[in-house]
Design a protein around this motif. Structure first.
Motif, PDB file in Angstrom:
ATOM      1  N   PRO A 121       1.802   9.343   4.056  1.00  0.00           N
ATOM      2  CA  PRO A 121       2.912   8.578   4.654  1.00  0.00           C
ATOM      3  C   PRO A 121       3.272   9.150   6.034  1.00  0.00           C
ATOM      4  O   PRO A 121       3.274  10.358   6.220  1.00  0.00           O
ATOM      5  CB  PRO A 121       4.061   8.787   3.659  1.00  0.00           C
ATOM      6  N   VAL A 122       3.546   8.250   6.975  1.00  0.00           N
ATOM      7  CA  VAL A 122       3.772   8.649   8.367  1.00  0.00           C
ATOM      8  C   VAL A 122       5.218   9.106   8.565  1.00  0.00           C
ATOM      9  O   VAL A 122       6.147   8.513   8.016  1.00  0.00           O
ATOM     10  CB  VAL A 122       3.462   7.455   9.301  1.00  0.00           C
TER      11      VAL A 122
ATOM     12  N   GLN B 223       9.957   2.710  -2.020  1.00  0.00           N
ATOM     13  CA  GLN B 223       9.764   1.526  -1.169  1.00  0.00           C
ATOM     14  C   GLN B 223       9.100   0.404  -1.949  1.00  0.00           C
ATOM     15  O   GLN B 223       9.448  -0.771  -1.812  1.00  0.00           O
ATOM     16  CB  GLN B 223       8.913   1.882   0.058  1.00  0.00           C
TER      17      GLN B 223
ATOM     18  N   ASP C 230       2.967   5.254  18.833  1.00  0.00           N
ATOM     19  CA  ASP C 230       2.146   5.828  17.776  1.00  0.00           C
ATOM     20  C   ASP C 230       1.580   4.708  16.879  1.00  0.00           C
ATOM     21  O   ASP C 230       2.316   4.021  16.178  1.00  0.00           O
ATOM     22  CB  ASP C 230       3.032   6.781  16.961  1.00  0.00           C
TER      23      ASP C 230
ATOM     24  N   ILE D 139       8.388   9.231  10.826  1.00  0.00           N
ATOM     25  CA  ILE D 139       8.903   8.473  11.962  1.00  0.00           C
ATOM     26  C   ILE D 139      10.297   8.973  12.333  1.00  0.00           C
ATOM     27  O   ILE D 139      11.291   8.556  11.752  1.00  0.00           O
ATOM     28  CB  ILE D 139       8.912   6.954  11.674  1.00  0.00           C
TER      29      ILE D 139
ATOM     30  N   ASP E 147      -0.246   4.803  14.192  1.00  0.00           N
ATOM     31  CA  ASP E 147      -0.093   5.020  12.745  1.00  0.00           C
ATOM     32  C   ASP E 147       1.306   4.622  12.282  1.00  0.00           C
ATOM     33  O   ASP E 147       1.474   4.017  11.227  1.00  0.00           O
ATOM     34  CB  ASP E 147      -0.351   6.496  12.388  1.00  0.00           C
ATOM     35  N   ALA E 148       2.282   4.974  13.113  1.00  0.00           N
ATOM     36  CA  ALA E 148       3.664   4.624  12.763  1.00  0.00           C
ATOM     37  C   ALA E 148       3.825   3.106  12.774  1.00  0.00           C
ATOM     38  O   ALA E 148       4.460   2.527  11.886  1.00  0.00           O
ATOM     39  CB  ALA E 148       4.626   5.277  13.740  1.00  0.00           C
TER      40      ALA E 148
ATOM     41  N   LEU F 145      10.610   1.431  16.666  1.00  0.00           N
ATOM     42  CA  LEU F 145      10.068   2.705  17.148  1.00  0.00           C
ATOM     43  C   LEU F 145      10.652   3.071  18.515  1.00  0.00           C
ATOM     44  O   LEU F 145      10.954   4.231  18.777  1.00  0.00           O
ATOM     45  CB  LEU F 145       8.538   2.647  17.232  1.00  0.00           C
TER      46      LEU F 145
ATOM     47  N   LEU G  41      12.736   8.795   8.528  1.00  0.00           N
ATOM     48  CA  LEU G  41      11.687   8.434   7.591  1.00  0.00           C
ATOM     49  C   LEU G  41      10.609   9.519   7.468  1.00  0.00           C
ATOM     50  O   LEU G  41       9.900   9.811   8.435  1.00  0.00           O
ATOM     51  CB  LEU G  41      11.075   7.122   8.082  1.00  0.00           C
ATOM     52  N   ASN G  42      10.548  10.123   6.300  1.00  0.00           N
ATOM     53  CA  ASN G  42       9.522  11.118   5.944  1.00  0.00           C
ATOM     54  C   ASN G  42       9.548  12.402   6.775  1.00  0.00           C
ATOM     55  O   ASN G  42       8.748  13.306   6.541  1.00  0.00           O
ATOM     56  CB  ASN G  42       8.101  10.528   6.023  1.00  0.00           C
TER      57      ASN G  42
ATOM     58  N   GLU H  41       7.396   6.619  -1.173  1.00  0.00           N
ATOM     59  CA  GLU H  41       6.474   5.481  -1.222  1.00  0.00           C
ATOM     60  C   GLU H  41       6.768   4.613  -2.441  1.00  0.00           C
ATOM     61  O   GLU H  41       6.820   3.377  -2.344  1.00  0.00           O
ATOM     62  CB  GLU H  41       5.013   5.960  -1.277  1.00  0.00           C
TER      63      GLU H  41
ATOM     64  N   ALA I 192      14.176   4.152  18.128  1.00  0.00           N
ATOM     65  CA  ALA I 192      14.191   5.519  17.586  1.00  0.00           C
ATOM     66  C   ALA I 192      13.908   6.524  18.700  1.00  0.00           C
ATOM     67  O   ALA I 192      14.553   7.569  18.792  1.00  0.00           O
ATOM     68  CB  ALA I 192      13.145   5.648  16.484  1.00  0.00           C
TER      69      ALA I 192
ATOM     70  N   ALA J 181       2.897  -2.538   7.559  1.00  0.00           N
ATOM     71  CA  ALA J 181       2.411  -2.612   6.188  1.00  0.00           C
ATOM     72  C   ALA J 181       3.549  -2.811   5.195  1.00  0.00           C
ATOM     73  O   ALA J 181       3.317  -3.096   4.026  1.00  0.00           O
ATOM     74  CB  ALA J 181       1.625  -1.350   5.837  1.00  0.00           C
ATOM     75  N   ARG J 182       4.779  -2.644   5.660  1.00  0.00           N
ATOM     76  CA  ARG J 182       5.920  -2.921   4.790  1.00  0.00           C
ATOM     77  C   ARG J 182       6.491  -4.317   5.044  1.00  0.00           C
ATOM     78  O   ARG J 182       7.565  -4.650   4.554  1.00  0.00           O
ATOM     79  CB  ARG J 182       7.016  -1.865   5.019  1.00  0.00           C
TER      80      ARG J 182
ATOM     81  N   LEU K 263       0.848  -1.186   0.000  1.00  0.00           N
ATOM     82  CA  LEU K 263       0.000   0.000   0.000  1.00  0.00           C
ATOM     83  C   LEU K 263       0.887   1.240   0.000  1.00  0.00           C
ATOM     84  O   LEU K 263       1.691   1.437   0.918  1.00  0.00           O
ATOM     85  CB  LEU K 263      -0.893   0.011   1.260  1.00  0.00           C
ATOM     86  N   ALA K 264       0.735   2.052  -1.036  1.00  0.00           N
ATOM     87  CA  ALA K 264       1.383   3.370  -1.015  1.00  0.00           C
ATOM     88  C   ALA K 264       0.410   4.301  -0.305  1.00  0.00           C
ATOM     89  O   ALA K 264      -0.709   4.514  -0.765  1.00  0.00           O
ATOM     90  CB  ALA K 264       1.665   3.852  -2.426  1.00  0.00           C
ATOM     91  N   PHE K 265       0.835   4.811   0.849  1.00  0.00           N
ATOM     92  CA  PHE K 265      -0.066   5.552   1.721  1.00  0.00           C
ATOM     93  C   PHE K 265      -0.441   6.909   1.133  1.00  0.00           C
ATOM     94  O   PHE K 265       0.379   7.574   0.512  1.00  0.00           O
ATOM     95  CB  PHE K 265       0.592   5.784   3.093  1.00  0.00           C
TER      96      PHE K 265
ATOM     97  N   TYR L 217       2.284   1.628   9.719  1.00  0.00           N
ATOM     98  CA  TYR L 217       3.103   1.940   8.541  1.00  0.00           C
ATOM     99  C   TYR L 217       4.251   0.932   8.402  1.00  0.00           C
ATOM    100  O   TYR L 217       4.502   0.396   7.320  1.00  0.00           O
ATOM    101  CB  TYR L 217       3.639   3.364   8.663  1.00  0.00           C
TER     102      TYR L 217
END
Lengths: 253, 432
Positions: free
Chosen positions: A87-88, A158, B378, A90, B380-381, B399, A142-143, A155, B402, B387-388, A82-84, B384
């Motif tokens: 994108p979050v 990746q 988090d 981090i 959402d993080a 996380l 990241l982002n 995205e 980090a 999802a990879r 999934l390409a968000f 994310y």
């Protein structure tokens, strides 16, 4: 590749998907269009496994597996990407480190040895070219502090690294200027092959000028109400979504 | 026998001497006898059941060392084989086991010796300065046993090439071991040092270390201080690191707490001259039933001083993290810049965090800020990363690493930083 049958989902008490049917075969590019709030992004999120949504009915078969039974990470390892839309960011995790972890976990899942530093770097360099992304950007968190265009390119980068079988692009075009859009589309087109498929979720026809779909579906009120070829996208561009809304609402009434 | 009579026996067991140290110990014993061990109702000890640590079966007796070199060798922090080392055993300085390579710059001797030689005046003036900031029985009890302590002097203008690492061994193989190390350090003008303290419980039984280290820093000196706590679930600790920035000097402290039963760290920065600078960083990564309490004090007594403070906590299981950050800005301390931040992530459902910034500002031309957060990872993080294709466990570990990274980034010594990073990575069971 992907077969969705009568998929229904809700968030809290709100029904969003009310019976989606969709069949994507290897090598095909499908576009999902629709007005705001029609359920496009929900469909993308449900397929990727976001737990905020509750699937209340239907089934999704992905390469012979029951997709809905898999954790988000296993869906990714099986070849879903999934390409968000958003994108979050981090802080503290670099794209490089993140990608290395993701790629090697996926390789392990498929019984392959992890890539060593040199192999990984080589692969990364190759894929960076595809989306014209800078090494410096990938070394950063990241982002974090990326522009909208940089995030979207990241995205696609990746995606190129992970080589998914099915990539879902969730409004990847939103907020992109025309140059960034071309770069992103070009990246996607180079990854197209007879073996992998794309599901392009978009509000506008613009992106589909660059990523030409085999099929276009219109999502409205949680259902696919119209399907056609790329000409349907052009028609929508010209006439807007109102004519479809009217057709559907009349049929229901 | 109960704890009190045990303590009394051990106290009188110490050999008398005629220096200032003897009267210092007597005074402290009196103070301790009067005050006792603080209870939970004591505001400064609200979250730390320190009374519970003092058990009747505690072994307090002063014993001669049977420490073997192989045990010391095994405990050396990886990559620091060339470092200057000081060894304490059961709270007492071991000159025989301590190795100072840079002798032209660094003097290390027993506190007793220092109290009777050319450093006597210094000892008299500075020993016990922390008591004004911690007027309690715990500090006084350590003072009453100061005869086993060490004295450190880094000479004017000298920069140590290698860090000075202080290993505190507690031998719990014959039961619950109580140790009380005491250190007084003088970092003279324009000198530079990295001091590392770490604690090792040998024997696998219960232990309790009650430590006081007092450091005086001279003009233009730079002191880096790292405290690493990873002693194990049976090890209790109450420790005070007290820094008198006597003149324009720079102090940089990093406190890492990875394990322990009940852990209390006091860190004080007393800015006694203009343009002194303090940096205080802390990371507490807790699990099980560990309680870790970091109390910090920055006392700005003079104008134009600057302090920065960032403490981060990650609490799993039923663990508790406590942070209390006091900043005093006295009336004459104009143009003070003092910043403080405390951030906590709760992982365990039963974990808790208590945080209390405490700023008392009596000057009117200062910049001070403080902030604290307590939250969860988090979501959402996390999604994310998953999802990879990154497993939930690894995604959490990434996380959390980090989150911890800006504290670890403050450790200048590469080998020590890498070692701590590796400990954290193992703890979070990150699987590459």
């Amino acid at each position: 590749m992907l077969k969705i049958e009568n998929l229904q989902a809700r968030i809290e008490e709100k029904e969003i998907l009310r019976g989606i049917n969709l069949d994507i075969k290897p090598g095909e590019v499908h576009a999902i269009m629709g007005p705001n709030g029609s359920g496009k992004s929900t469909l993308a999120s449900v397929l990727a496994g976001r737990e905020d949504y509750e699937v209340t009915g239907g089934s999704v078969d992905f390469l012979g597996k029951d997709l809905l039974e898999l954790s988000p990470e296993d869906r990714a390892k099986e070849g879903l990407f999934l390409a968000f839309q958003y994108p979050v960011e981090i802080p503290g995790v670099s794209t490089t480190n993140f990608m290395k972890t993701a790629l090697n976990e996926k390789r392990k899942y498929h019984g392959l040895d992890p890539l060593d530093a040199a192999q990984f770097l080589k692969l990364m360099k190759e894929k960076m070219k595809l989306v014209q992304i800078d090494q410096a950007l990938l070394s950063r968190s990241l982002n974090e502090g990326f522009s909208g265009g940089e995030k979207k390119r990241n995205e696609i980068f990746q995606m190129a690294m992970l080589e998914p079988k099915l990539a879902i692009l969730d409004e990847t075009d939103s907020g992109l200027d025309i140059d960034a859009l071309r770069i992103v589309a070009n990246g996607v087109n180079q990854l197209r092959s007879k073996d992998n498929s794309f599901l392009v979720v978009t509000h506008y026809q613009r992106l589909l000028e660059y990523i030409v779909p085999d099929y276009v579906h219109v999502l409205y009120k949680g259902r696919i109400v119209k399907s056609g070829t790329k000409d349907l996208a052009l028609e929508l561009e010209e006439r807007g979504y109102d004519f479809i809304k009217e057709e559907v609402d009349q049929a229901i009434a | 026998m109960d704890v009190k009579s045990n303590l009394k026996t051990a106290y009188s067991q110490q050999e008398g001497n005629s220096t200032h140290l003897a009267s210092f110990q007597t005074e402290n014993w009196k103070t301790f006898s009067g005050m006792g061990i603080p209870a939970l109702k004591h505001e400064e000890w609200k979250y730390i059941p320190v009374k519970n640590i003092f058990k009747d079966e505690m072994n307090i007796a002063i014993e001669s060392s049977n420490l073997e070199d192989t045990i010391i060798k095994k405990s050396i922090l990886p990559g620091t084989e060339e470092a200057n080392t000081i060894v304490f055993f059961n709270g007492r300085f071991q000159a025989d086991h301590s190795i100072i390579h840079e002798k032209d710059a660094l003097v290390v001797k027993s506190l007793e010796t220092a109290a009777g030689d050319e450093d006597a005046l210094f000892v008299e003036e500075h020993l016990g300065h922390s008591q004004a900031y911690h007027p309690d029985g715990v500090n006084a009890l350590n003072g009453a046993f100061a005869s086993g302590g060490a004295f450190i002097k880094l000479k004017k203008g000298k920069s140590l090439l290698q860090p000075l690492i202080i290993y505190h061994f507690s031998d719990s193989s014959n039961g619950f071991r109580f140790s009380q190390p005491r250190i007084l350090a003088s970092i003279e003008a324009n000198a530079q040092i990295t001091i590392v303290e770490t604690y090792i419980n040998i024997g696998g039984g219960e232990s309790f270390t009650n430590e006081v280290i007092e450091i005086c820093t001279g003009r233009d000196s730079i002191t880096r201080y790292i405290k690493l706590q990873n002693e194990g679930k049976h090890s209790n600790h109450t420790g005070t690191t007290h820094v008198r920035q006597l003149e324009r000097s720079n102090t940089h402290a990093v406190t890492i707490t990875l394990d322990g039963a009940i852990v209390r760290n006091n860190l004080n920065m007393v800015m006694e001259d203009e343009h002194a600078e303090s940096h205080m960083y802390g990371l507490y990564l807790l699990n099980g039933n560990t309680i870790a309490d970091n109390h910090t004090i920055v006392d700005n007594r003079m104008p134009h001083c600057e302090s920065n403070e960032l403490y981060k906590g990650i609490m799993d299981d039923q663990s508790t993290g406590v942070f209390n950050g006091k900043i005093f800005v006295r009336k004459d301390s104009q143009k003070t810049n003092a910043y403080q931040s405390n951030k906590n992530i709760l992982i365990g459902d039963q974990a808790s965090a208590n945080t209390k910034p405490q700023l008392e500002i009596f000057a009117d031309d200062v910049k001070c800020s403080h902030g604290c957060t307590i939250g969860k990872l988090d979501e959402d993080a996390l999604f994310y990363l998953r999802a990879r294709g990154i497993s939930e466990k690894n995604a959490k570990a990434l996380l959390l690493q980090a989150f911890a990274s800006d504290i670890l980034g403050q450790i200048e010594h590469e080998a020590i930083k890498n070692y701590i990073e590796q400990l954290i990575s193992e703890r979070l069971s990150f699987q590459a």
